[in-house]
Design a protein around this motif. Structure first.
Motif, PDB file in Angstrom:
ATOM      1  N   PRO A 197      21.272  12.864   0.373  1.00  0.00           N
ATOM      2  CA  PRO A 197      21.477  11.531  -0.219  1.00  0.00           C
ATOM      3  C   PRO A 197      21.382  11.481  -1.734  1.00  0.00           C
ATOM      4  N   LEU A 198      21.040  12.568  -2.393  1.00  0.00           N
ATOM      5  CA  LEU A 198      20.814  12.552  -3.838  1.00  0.00           C
ATOM      6  C   LEU A 198      21.812  13.466  -4.533  1.00  0.00           C
ATOM      7  N   PRO A 199      22.153  13.169  -5.781  1.00  0.00           N
ATOM      8  CA  PRO A 199      23.087  14.042  -6.502  1.00  0.00           C
ATOM      9  C   PRO A 199      22.435  15.372  -6.858  1.00  0.00           C
ATOM     10  N   GLY A 200      23.313  16.396  -7.021  1.00  0.00           N
ATOM     11  CA  GLY A 200      22.812  17.704  -7.431  1.00  0.00           C
ATOM     12  C   GLY A 200      22.652  18.694  -6.311  1.00  0.00           C
ATOM     13  N   GLY A 201      22.963  18.320  -5.065  1.00  0.00           N
ATOM     14  CA  GLY A 201      22.860  19.261  -3.963  1.00  0.00           C
ATOM     15  C   GLY A 201      21.446  19.424  -3.452  1.00  0.00           C
ATOM     16  N   VAL A 202      21.302  20.300  -2.450  1.00  0.00           N
ATOM     17  CA  VAL A 202      20.011  20.514  -1.807  1.00  0.00           C
ATOM     18  C   VAL A 202      19.056  21.197  -2.774  1.00  0.00           C
ATOM     19  N   LYS A 203      17.888  20.614  -2.917  1.00  0.00           N
ATOM     20  CA  LYS A 203      16.861  21.191  -3.780  1.00  0.00           C
ATOM     21  C   LYS A 203      15.495  20.811  -3.249  1.00  0.00           C
ATOM     22  N   ASN A 204      14.487  21.412  -3.823  1.00  0.00           N
ATOM     23  CA  ASN A 204      13.115  21.147  -3.409  1.00  0.00           C
ATOM     24  C   ASN A 204      12.801  19.666  -3.592  1.00  0.00           C
ATOM     25  N   PRO A 205      12.208  18.997  -2.582  1.00  0.00           N
ATOM     26  CA  PRO A 205      11.896  17.565  -2.723  1.00  0.00           C
ATOM     27  C   PRO A 205      11.018  17.243  -3.925  1.00  0.00           C
ATOM     28  N   SER A 206      10.247  18.191  -4.386  1.00  0.00           N
ATOM     29  CA  SER A 206       9.415  17.938  -5.569  1.00  0.00           C
ATOM     30  C   SER A 206      10.225  17.891  -6.857  1.00  0.00           C
ATOM     31  N   LYS A 207      11.513  18.272  -6.806  1.00  0.00           N
ATOM     32  CA  LYS A 207      12.348  18.321  -8.006  1.00  0.00           C
ATOM     33  C   LYS A 207      13.520  17.354  -7.948  1.00  0.00           C
ATOM     34  N   VAL A 208      13.501  16.413  -7.003  1.00  0.00           N
ATOM     35  CA  VAL A 208      14.632  15.489  -6.891  1.00  0.00           C
ATOM     36  C   VAL A 208      14.483  14.283  -7.802  1.00  0.00           C
ATOM     37  N   ARG A 221       0.862  -1.182   0.000  1.00  0.00           N
ATOM     38  CA  ARG A 221       0.000   0.000   0.000  1.00  0.00           C
ATOM     39  C   ARG A 221       0.895   1.227   0.000  1.00  0.00           C
ATOM     40  N   GLN A 222       1.224   1.671  -1.200  1.00  0.00           N
ATOM     41  CA  GLN A 222       2.125   2.802  -1.316  1.00  0.00           C
ATOM     42  C   GLN A 222       1.401   4.092  -0.973  1.00  0.00           C
ATOM     43  N   LEU A 257       4.588  11.937   0.388  1.00  0.00           N
ATOM     44  CA  LEU A 257       6.004  11.765   0.688  1.00  0.00           C
ATOM     45  C   LEU A 257       6.752  13.086   0.563  1.00  0.00           C
ATOM     46  N   ILE A 258       6.451  13.833  -0.495  1.00  0.00           N
ATOM     47  CA  ILE A 258       7.110  15.130  -0.700  1.00  0.00           C
ATOM     48  C   ILE A 258       6.765  16.088   0.434  1.00  0.00           C
ATOM     49  N   SER A 259       5.490  16.103   0.822  1.00  0.00           N
ATOM     50  CA  SER A 259       5.076  16.986   1.907  1.00  0.00           C
ATOM     51  C   SER A 259       5.759  16.619   3.220  1.00  0.00           C
ATOM     52  N   GLU A 260       5.923  15.326   3.482  1.00  0.00           N
ATOM     53  CA  GLU A 260       6.588  14.915   4.714  1.00  0.00           C
ATOM     54  C   GLU A 260       8.063  15.303   4.706  1.00  0.00           C
ATOM     55  N   CYS A 261       8.717  15.196   3.535  1.00  0.00           N
ATOM     56  CA  CYS A 261      10.117  15.633   3.429  1.00  0.00           C
ATOM     57  C   CYS A 261      10.243  17.123   3.738  1.00  0.00           C
ATOM     58  N   ARG A 262       9.379  17.927   3.152  1.00  0.00           N
ATOM     59  CA  ARG A 262       9.422  19.372   3.395  1.00  0.00           C
ATOM     60  C   ARG A 262       9.183  19.687   4.873  1.00  0.00           C
ATOM     61  N   GLY A 281      11.731  10.845  -9.062  1.00  0.00           N
ATOM     62  CA  GLY A 281      10.511  10.072  -8.866  1.00  0.00           C
ATOM     63  C   GLY A 281      10.345   9.573  -7.453  1.00  0.00           C
ATOM     64  N   ARG A 282       9.502   8.534  -7.319  1.00  0.00           N
ATOM     65  CA  ARG A 282       9.182   7.998  -6.000  1.00  0.00           C
ATOM     66  C   ARG A 282      10.409   7.439  -5.291  1.00  0.00           C
ATOM     67  N   ALA A 283      11.288   6.754  -6.035  1.00  0.00           N
ATOM     68  CA  ALA A 283      12.457   6.142  -5.403  1.00  0.00           C
ATOM     69  C   ALA A 283      13.361   7.204  -4.785  1.00  0.00           C
ATOM     70  N   GLN A 284      13.572   8.303  -5.494  1.00  0.00           N
ATOM     71  CA  GLN A 284      14.436   9.360  -4.977  1.00  0.00           C
ATOM     72  C   GLN A 284      13.805  10.049  -3.768  1.00  0.00           C
ATOM     73  N   VAL A 285      12.504  10.317  -3.844  1.00  0.00           N
ATOM     74  CA  VAL A 285      11.825  10.969  -2.718  1.00  0.00           C
ATOM     75  C   VAL A 285      11.823  10.062  -1.494  1.00  0.00           C
ATOM     76  N   GLN A 286      11.617   8.755  -1.703  1.00  0.00           N
ATOM     77  CA  GLN A 286      11.631   7.819  -0.582  1.00  0.00           C
ATOM     78  C   GLN A 286      13.019   7.724   0.043  1.00  0.00           C
ATOM     79  N   ALA A 287      14.072   7.766  -0.809  1.00  0.00           N
ATOM     80  CA  ALA A 287      15.437   7.746  -0.265  1.00  0.00           C
ATOM     81  C   ALA A 287      15.704   8.983   0.581  1.00  0.00           C
ATOM     82  N   LEU A 288      15.230  10.137   0.113  1.00  0.00           N
ATOM     83  CA  LEU A 288      15.400  11.369   0.884  1.00  0.00           C
ATOM     84  C   LEU A 288      14.627  11.309   2.192  1.00  0.00           C
ATOM     85  N   LEU A 289      13.410  10.778   2.161  1.00  0.00           N
ATOM     86  CA  LEU A 289      12.602  10.671   3.375  1.00  0.00           C
ATOM     87  C   LEU A 289      13.252   9.729   4.385  1.00  0.00           C
TER      88      LEU A 289
END
Length: 379
Positions: free
Chosen positions: A271-282, A216-217, A223-228, A284-292
């Protein structure tokens, strides 16, 4: 002769006629009415006693229900217990003085003897399924009485569901619901209380918790809102530790200038390449989940700079920006309006004076024209 197992006899209940069913239903309704009447009379009696003696309703209910039997559980009295108690009391008369004469080593020796006796005791118990079933039934019968007493005394609402942990157990599902909690399960959860116990039993017995992964994803925007939220909350916490006044919002666009250099903090181990950026721009789901996951595990967290580290970071940022790297983001230029703006307010007095002056000028011109015409006629 070898013993033969007793054959199991299936008990079949006799079919009830329509008249018998009506009578059985009437008896159940009459019993429920009598219980409700007893409850109402109990409440009325408690209210009368409380009003008469100046006590609260809660205190009166507690006294009428004689508290909880679980808290007052005592053994039955018999002659042997009474005899042993009297003998122990007589023998213990002078033990206080003798105990005070003991040395520390002697006390420790007595304690060691007690521990050895405890370990030597045989603590085995019957573990056959039938004995376990009887133990479970007795325990939950007692729990039901205590829950009802607690609900009557304090008005506490709740429920519990207990099921067997394996197919070798014989205990049926045990459920308890107060009136309001039962209504909650039916109306809000949309399931019958007994069905809730059966579903839990099926889930446990079939070992779905071990062999099935419920996929149940959560929605990506959640996920993006929780990261922010985590980034903002942790930023506010570390700025509070630095005694920073005022509300500071996370700036993803100009992160280095608005956050790092201005407040002396940095979000480390992104945890993601490209430095700190808005979670909505990192991504797909895998990248957002890794950040979370990194934010929740505190591997990606805010840290404070010392004064020397902050000066070095600012020098490095300017050097990188001079080499062509986009460290700072320039603000967009404000668009200029070519047409002049109209006046915000208009002075009506000025308009009236100008209009009156123009009218007087036109009248004087007309008078001069008429005078010239009359002179020409005389000539």
């Amino acid at each position: 002769m070898a013993p033969r197992p007793t054959p199991k006899i299936r008990r079949v209940r006799a079919q009830l006629t329509a008249t018998q069913k009506v009578q059985q239903r009437a008896r159940r309704e009459a019993l429920a009415d009598d219980i409700d009447t007893a409850k109402e009379s109990y409440e009325a009696e408690a209210a009368d006693i409380a009003q008469k003696h100046g006590r609260s309703i809660k205190w009166t209910r507690n006294q009428l229900f004689l508290r909880s039997r679980m808290l007052q559980k005592t053994r039955g009295v018999n002659s042997w217990n009474a005899f042993v108690k009297a003998q122990l009391k007589a023998e213990n008369e002078g033990l206080g003085r003798e105990y005070r004469k003991l040395t520390f080593a002697e006390k420790q020796a007595y304690n060691a003897c007690v521990l050895e006796d405890r370990q030597a005791k045989n603590r085995t118990a019957r573990v056959n399924p039938k004995a376990i079933k009887h133990d479970v039934n007795a325990a939950f019968t007692f729990m039901d009485r205590e829950w009802m007493a607690l609900h009557a005394r304090t008005g506490l609402e709740g429920f519990y569901v207990a099921v067997r942990g394996g197919i070798e157990d014989l205990a049926e599902p045990k459920v308890f619901f107060t009136e309001k909690s039962q209504k909650f399960v039916r109306d809000v959860l949309g399931v019958e209380p007994q069905h809730l116990g059966l579903k839990l039993e099926a889930f446990i017995i079939s070992k779905l918790d071990e062999h099935v992964t419920l996929n149940r994803q959560r929605p990506l925007n959640k996920l993006i809102s929780e990261c922010r939220t985590l980034i903002q909350d942790n930023l506010e916490f570390i700025l509070m530790e630095k005694n920073t006044s005022g509300e500071v919002k996370m700036n993803y666009t100009n992160y280095e200038r608005a956050i790092v250099e201005r407040h002396g903090v940095e979000l480390t181990k992104w945890p993601l390449p490209g430095g700190v950026k808005n979670p909505s721009k990192v991504g797909g789901r895998a990248q957002v989940q890794a950040l979370l996951d990194a934010l929740q595990s505190k591997s990606c967290k805010w840290v404070s700079f010392s004064d020397e580290e902050l000066v070095k970071r600012m020098k490095d940022n300017r050097a990188w920006h001079a080499r062509g790297e986009q460290v700072y983001v320039q603000r967009k230029a404000r668009a200029r309006v070519s047409q002049p703006k109209s006046k915000a307010t208009v002075n009506t007095d000025d308009e009236l004076s100008s209009s009156s002056s123009s009218d007087s000028d036109s009248d004087s011109d007309s008078d001069s024209d008429s005078d010239s015409d009359s002179d020409s006629d005389l000539d």
